[in-house]
Scaffold this motif. Structure first.
Motif, PDB file in Angstrom:
ATOM      1  N   PRO A  14      41.216  34.210  45.765  1.00  0.00           N
ATOM      2  CA  PRO A  14      41.935  34.195  44.483  1.00  0.00           C
ATOM      3  C   PRO A  14      42.824  32.964  44.291  1.00  0.00           C
ATOM      4  CG  PRO A  14      42.008  36.387  45.447  1.00  0.00           C
ATOM      5  CD  PRO A  14      41.426  35.477  46.493  1.00  0.00           C
ATOM      6  N   HIS A  15      43.612  32.614  45.313  1.00  0.00           N
ATOM      7  CA  HIS A  15      44.520  31.470  45.178  1.00  0.00           C
ATOM      8  C   HIS A  15      43.776  30.145  45.316  1.00  0.00           C
ATOM      9  CE1 HIS A  15      47.222  34.821  46.212  1.00  0.00           C
ATOM     10  NE2 HIS A  15      48.065  34.207  45.424  1.00  0.00           N
ATOM     11  N   ALA A  16      42.873  30.065  46.304  1.00  0.00           N
ATOM     12  CA  ALA A  16      42.141  28.820  46.508  1.00  0.00           C
ATOM     13  C   ALA A  16      41.209  28.543  45.334  1.00  0.00           C
ATOM     14  CB  ALA A  16      41.345  28.885  47.809  1.00  0.00           C
ATOM     15  N   GLY A  17      40.557  29.589  44.829  1.00  0.00           N
ATOM     16  CA  GLY A  17      39.658  29.422  43.692  1.00  0.00           C
ATOM     17  C   GLY A  17      40.392  28.981  42.449  1.00  0.00           C
ATOM     18  N   GLN A  18      41.538  29.593  42.208  1.00  0.00           N
ATOM     19  CA  GLN A  18      42.329  29.217  41.040  1.00  0.00           C
ATOM     20  C   GLN A  18      42.842  27.785  41.166  1.00  0.00           C
ATOM     21  OE1 GLN A  18      45.448  31.984  40.204  1.00  0.00           O
ATOM     22  NE2 GLN A  18      45.964  31.068  38.240  1.00  0.00           N
ATOM     23  N   ALA A  19      43.259  27.422  42.379  1.00  0.00           N
ATOM     24  CA  ALA A  19      43.732  26.050  42.601  1.00  0.00           C
ATOM     25  C   ALA A  19      42.603  25.043  42.402  1.00  0.00           C
ATOM     26  CB  ALA A  19      44.312  25.916  44.006  1.00  0.00           C
ATOM     27  N   ALA A  20      41.407  25.374  42.923  1.00  0.00           N
ATOM     28  CA  ALA A  20      40.258  24.484  42.764  1.00  0.00           C
ATOM     29  C   ALA A  20      39.861  24.364  41.295  1.00  0.00           C
ATOM     30  CB  ALA A  20      39.078  25.000  43.589  1.00  0.00           C
ATOM     31  N   GLN A  21      39.923  25.486  40.580  1.00  0.00           N
ATOM     32  CA  GLN A  21      39.600  25.460  39.160  1.00  0.00           C
ATOM     33  C   GLN A  21      40.604  24.603  38.392  1.00  0.00           C
ATOM     34  OE1 GLN A  21      39.327  29.344  37.409  1.00  0.00           O
ATOM     35  NE2 GLN A  21      38.668  28.573  35.431  1.00  0.00           N
ATOM     36  N   GLY A  22      41.888  24.726  38.743  1.00  0.00           N
ATOM     37  CA  GLY A  22      42.900  23.907  38.098  1.00  0.00           C
ATOM     38  C   GLY A  22      42.707  22.427  38.388  1.00  0.00           C
ATOM     39  N   TYR A  48      37.179  53.000  48.963  1.00  0.00           N
ATOM     40  CA  TYR A  48      37.117  53.729  47.695  1.00  0.00           C
ATOM     41  C   TYR A  48      38.095  53.133  46.679  1.00  0.00           C
ATOM     42  CZ  TYR A  48      38.052  57.315  44.236  1.00  0.00           C
ATOM     43  OH  TYR A  48      38.255  57.972  43.047  1.00  0.00           O
ATOM     44  N   LEU A  49      39.327  52.877  47.109  1.00  0.00           N
ATOM     45  CA  LEU A  49      40.322  52.343  46.190  1.00  0.00           C
ATOM     46  C   LEU A  49      39.945  50.949  45.705  1.00  0.00           C
ATOM     47  CD1 LEU A  49      43.644  53.497  47.919  1.00  0.00           C
ATOM     48  CD2 LEU A  49      42.562  54.439  45.862  1.00  0.00           C
ATOM     49  N   ILE A  50      39.436  50.114  46.612  1.00  0.00           N
ATOM     50  CA  ILE A  50      39.067  48.751  46.234  1.00  0.00           C
ATOM     51  C   ILE A  50      37.946  48.756  45.209  1.00  0.00           C
ATOM     52  CG2 ILE A  50      37.910  46.674  47.082  1.00  0.00           C
ATOM     53  CD1 ILE A  50      39.627  46.849  49.568  1.00  0.00           C
ATOM     54  N   TRP A  51      36.894  49.522  45.463  1.00  0.00           N
ATOM     55  CA  TRP A  51      35.757  49.521  44.542  1.00  0.00           C
ATOM     56  C   TRP A  51      36.080  50.228  43.231  1.00  0.00           C
ATOM     57  CZ3 TRP A  51      32.333  46.042  45.004  1.00  0.00           C
ATOM     58  CH2 TRP A  51      31.971  45.562  46.263  1.00  0.00           C
ATOM     59  N   SER A  52      37.050  51.126  43.241  1.00  0.00           N
ATOM     60  CA  SER A  52      37.437  51.781  41.993  1.00  0.00           C
ATOM     61  C   SER A  52      38.326  50.887  41.135  1.00  0.00           C
ATOM     62  CB  SER A  52      38.169  53.099  42.291  1.00  0.00           C
ATOM     63  OG  SER A  52      39.392  52.867  42.965  1.00  0.00           O
ATOM     64  N   TRP A  53      38.977  49.905  41.754  1.00  0.00           N
ATOM     65  CA  TRP A  53      39.880  49.014  41.020  1.00  0.00           C
ATOM     66  C   TRP A  53      39.229  47.718  40.574  1.00  0.00           C
ATOM     67  CZ3 TRP A  53      44.678  49.324  44.763  1.00  0.00           C
ATOM     68  CH2 TRP A  53      45.258  50.589  44.646  1.00  0.00           C
ATOM     69  N   GLN A  54      38.193  47.281  41.301  1.00  0.00           N
ATOM     70  CA  GLN A  54      37.697  45.935  41.047  1.00  0.00           C
ATOM     71  C   GLN A  54      37.152  45.766  39.625  1.00  0.00           C
ATOM     72  OE1 GLN A  54      34.252  44.884  40.785  1.00  0.00           O
ATOM     73  NE2 GLN A  54      33.408  46.943  40.863  1.00  0.00           N
ATOM     74  N   GLY A  55      36.695  46.847  38.999  1.00  0.00           N
ATOM     75  CA  GLY A  55      36.193  46.741  37.641  1.00  0.00           C
ATOM     76  C   GLY A  55      37.273  46.432  36.626  1.00  0.00           C
ATOM     77  N   ARG A  56      38.535  46.687  36.971  1.00  0.00           N
ATOM     78  CA  ARG A  56      39.641  46.430  36.046  1.00  0.00           C
ATOM     79  C   ARG A  56      40.161  45.003  36.138  1.00  0.00           C
ATOM     80  NH1 ARG A  56      43.345  51.604  37.849  1.00  0.00           N
ATOM     81  NH2 ARG A  56      41.650  53.150  37.973  1.00  0.00           N
ATOM     82  N   LEU A  57      39.694  44.265  37.124  1.00  0.00           N
ATOM     83  CA  LEU A  57      40.211  42.922  37.358  1.00  0.00           C
ATOM     84  C   LEU A  57      39.255  41.872  36.808  1.00  0.00           C
ATOM     85  CD1 LEU A  57      41.317  43.502  41.053  1.00  0.00           C
ATOM     86  CD2 LEU A  57      42.722  43.707  39.001  1.00  0.00           C
ATOM     87  N   ARG A  58      39.763  40.669  36.632  1.00  0.00           N
ATOM     88  CA  ARG A  58      38.955  39.578  36.105  1.00  0.00           C
ATOM     89  C   ARG A  58      39.225  38.304  36.903  1.00  0.00           C
ATOM     90  NH1 ARG A  58      37.071  43.314  34.358  1.00  0.00           N
ATOM     91  NH2 ARG A  58      36.516  43.912  32.216  1.00  0.00           N
ATOM     92  N   GLY A  59      38.296  37.372  36.760  1.00  0.00           N
ATOM     93  CA  GLY A  59      38.483  36.044  37.335  1.00  0.00           C
ATOM     94  C   GLY A  59      38.446  36.022  38.851  1.00  0.00           C
ATOM     95  N   TRP A  60      39.227  35.096  39.405  1.00  0.00           N
ATOM     96  CA  TRP A  60      39.230  34.892  40.853  1.00  0.00           C
ATOM     97  C   TRP A  60      39.811  36.085  41.595  1.00  0.00           C
ATOM     98  CZ3 TRP A  60      36.286  31.419  42.878  1.00  0.00           C
ATOM     99  CH2 TRP A  60      35.974  30.261  42.155  1.00  0.00           C
ATOM    100  N   LYS A 115      48.068  31.576  53.676  1.00  0.00           N
ATOM    101  CA  LYS A 115      49.001  32.441  52.956  1.00  0.00           C
ATOM    102  C   LYS A 115      50.444  32.285  53.434  1.00  0.00           C
ATOM    103  CE  LYS A 115      48.024  35.317  50.449  1.00  0.00           C
ATOM    104  NZ  LYS A 115      47.912  35.363  48.980  1.00  0.00           N
ATOM    105  N   THR A 116      50.638  31.716  54.629  1.00  0.00           N
ATOM    106  CA  THR A 116      51.981  31.662  55.218  1.00  0.00           C
ATOM    107  C   THR A 116      53.018  30.967  54.327  1.00  0.00           C
ATOM    108  OG1 THR A 116      51.167  31.836  57.492  1.00  0.00           O
ATOM    109  CG2 THR A 116      53.324  30.819  57.176  1.00  0.00           C
ATOM    110  N   PRO A 117      52.720  29.792  53.735  1.00  0.00           N
ATOM    111  CA  PRO A 117      53.738  29.157  52.887  1.00  0.00           C
ATOM    112  C   PRO A 117      54.222  30.069  51.755  1.00  0.00           C
ATOM    113  CG  PRO A 117      51.976  27.609  53.371  1.00  0.00           C
ATOM    114  CD  PRO A 117      51.522  28.947  53.873  1.00  0.00           C
ATOM    115  N   ALA A 118      53.297  30.775  51.117  1.00  0.00           N
ATOM    116  CA  ALA A 118      53.691  31.675  50.034  1.00  0.00           C
ATOM    117  C   ALA A 118      54.501  32.853  50.566  1.00  0.00           C
ATOM    118  CB  ALA A 118      52.450  32.184  49.301  1.00  0.00           C
TER     119      ALA A 118
END
Length: 395
Positions: free
Chosen positions: A240-248, A167-179, A24-27
């Motif tokens: 999220p970033h590594a998966g998206q990069a690998a998918q690309g 609690y916050l993480i599990w309440s939000w994860q349903g709203r997200l998609r993909g990596w 994550k450091t470069p970003a």
């Protein structure tokens, strides 16, 4: 758990979190003004610090260097408390519905956990803990005045933060998609494991208060649970970033490979060299761009020889033969390009302007045409029917 095994658990956890930090450091450096990335960086630095200084060998080293028995305890608890605060700050910044509310919430969390850290050091200074305890300080001094309060304070701060974060993480994860959702799920599992860590610690400490002895929960089982937590938290930030990069990368590689039949056909009959050459060491995206560019350029050069009336006839024949609409488009494009290549080679009817007539833009059908060229017999059959029909209506 033997000290060597505990050392290995913390070493693995620190390595995973360090890998996440390095990734994550470069970003973080590039987008330093992004407060979310800064919060992620701070969290990972603190998490690495927790597992580095909680390592039994580091505990002994720090105690020896300072000359203060068990001074590692408040130091590790300080890092752990700061880590808890950074988790809450990260989620507050992530949500960011209202800037004023966000600033106020961050300020409250910072003040509350800073107060806890100050309290840890004051209580430790008042405590009498002459015997160095590398692995079982929580339980060994569970009933000792002031150090008992140190243990309660850090465990309470950690438990509250983990409960809120989970609690916050599990309440939000349903709203997200993909990596991004996959990464958040990993974070949820990691913080869930942290709850298991707290449960083990609390159980062992309470057992000491009631005259029992369940120290193995704190010294033997809790460290591997903490390691599991670190692995999932590290994966949550990387995925999220590594998966998206690998998918690309995979998409670029497969697209590059799928265009190969069309690329080889055009290159074999080309009158121009590729405008962009890419070595094998270059990125998959650049290689795909080079191939797409070359195909587009060569189709443009074939333009004066492309007969769009032939394309429409081939498309009709392909559909009539049972091909799906998208497959029919590719077959018609392949038939038309093959005819254009032959027309250019013999210079018959060259530059008659039919390439400029309204019709299908063959350059935009590259993927369908390349797929059709993988079935040369099917393309040949449609082309034969088109030729037969054309000859039958010829004067």
């Amino acid at each position: 758990m033997p000290p060597s095994d505990t050392h290995l658990s913390y070493l693995i956890a620190a390595a995973v979190l360090s890998a996440a930090l390095v990734y994550k450091t470069p970003a973080i450096v590039r987008f330093w003004r992004d407060k979310l990335l800064r919060a992620v960086g701070g969290l990972l630095v603190l998490a690495c610090g927790v597992f580095f200084f909680a390592n039994p060998r580091t505990i002994v080293w720090l105690n020896d260097v300072t000359g203060v028995p068990n001074v590692s305890a408040p130091w590790v608890y300080t890092l752990l408390t700061a880590f808890c605060a950074s988790c809450l700050v990260l989620l507050i910044v992530w949500k960011d519905d209202d800037r004023a509310v966000t600033r106020r919430s961050v300020r409250c969390v910072t003040v509350a956990y800073a107060t806890v850290i100050v309290g840890l050091w004051i209580l430790f200074a008042l405590a009498d803990v002459p015997d160095e305890r590398v692995q079982d300080l929580d339980t060994h001094y569970a009933t000792t005045p002031f150090i008992r309060e140190v243990v309660i304070l850090y465990l309470l701060a950690h438990t509250v933060a983990v409960l809120i974060t989970s609690y916050l993480i599990w309440s939000w994860q349903g709203r997200l998609r993909g990596w991004l959702r996959s990464g958040v799920v990993c974070l949820g599992v990691g913080y869930g494991a942290n709850l298991g860590f707290d449960t083990l610690k609390w159980t062992a400490v309470v057992a000491r208060w009631t005259g029992g002895n369940l120290d193995h929960l704190s010294t033997t089982i809790a460290p591997p649970v903490a390691c599991v937590s670190a692995v999932f938290i590290g994966a949550g930030f990387i995925l999220p970033h590594a998966g998206q990069a690998a998918q690309g990368w995979w998409h670029a590689r497969t697209s590059h490979w799928r265009l190969r039949p069309l690329y080889r056909l055009l290159k074999a009959h080309a009158e121009v060299k590729p405008s962009l050459t890419v070595g094998r060491s270059r990125s998959a995206a650049l290689a795909l761009t080079a191939r797409e560019t070359y195909i587009g350029d060569e189709v443009i050069h074939l333009g004066p020889h492309i007969d769009y009336a032939l394309w429409r006839l081939a498309h009709h024949e392909a559909l009539h033969g049972g091909a799906a609409p998208e497959d029919a488009t590719g077959i018609a494009g392949a038939v038309t390009l093959l005819a254009a290549i032959e027309r250019r080679a013999t210079r018959r009817d060259g530059g008659d302007g039919r390439g400029h007539a309204p019709g299908a833009p063959l350059g935009g059908q590259a993927r369908q045409i390349a797929r059709a060229l993988r079935s040369p017999d099917l393309v040949a059959a449609v082309r034969a029917r088109v030729n037969a029909r054309t000859e039958s209506v010829a004067p």
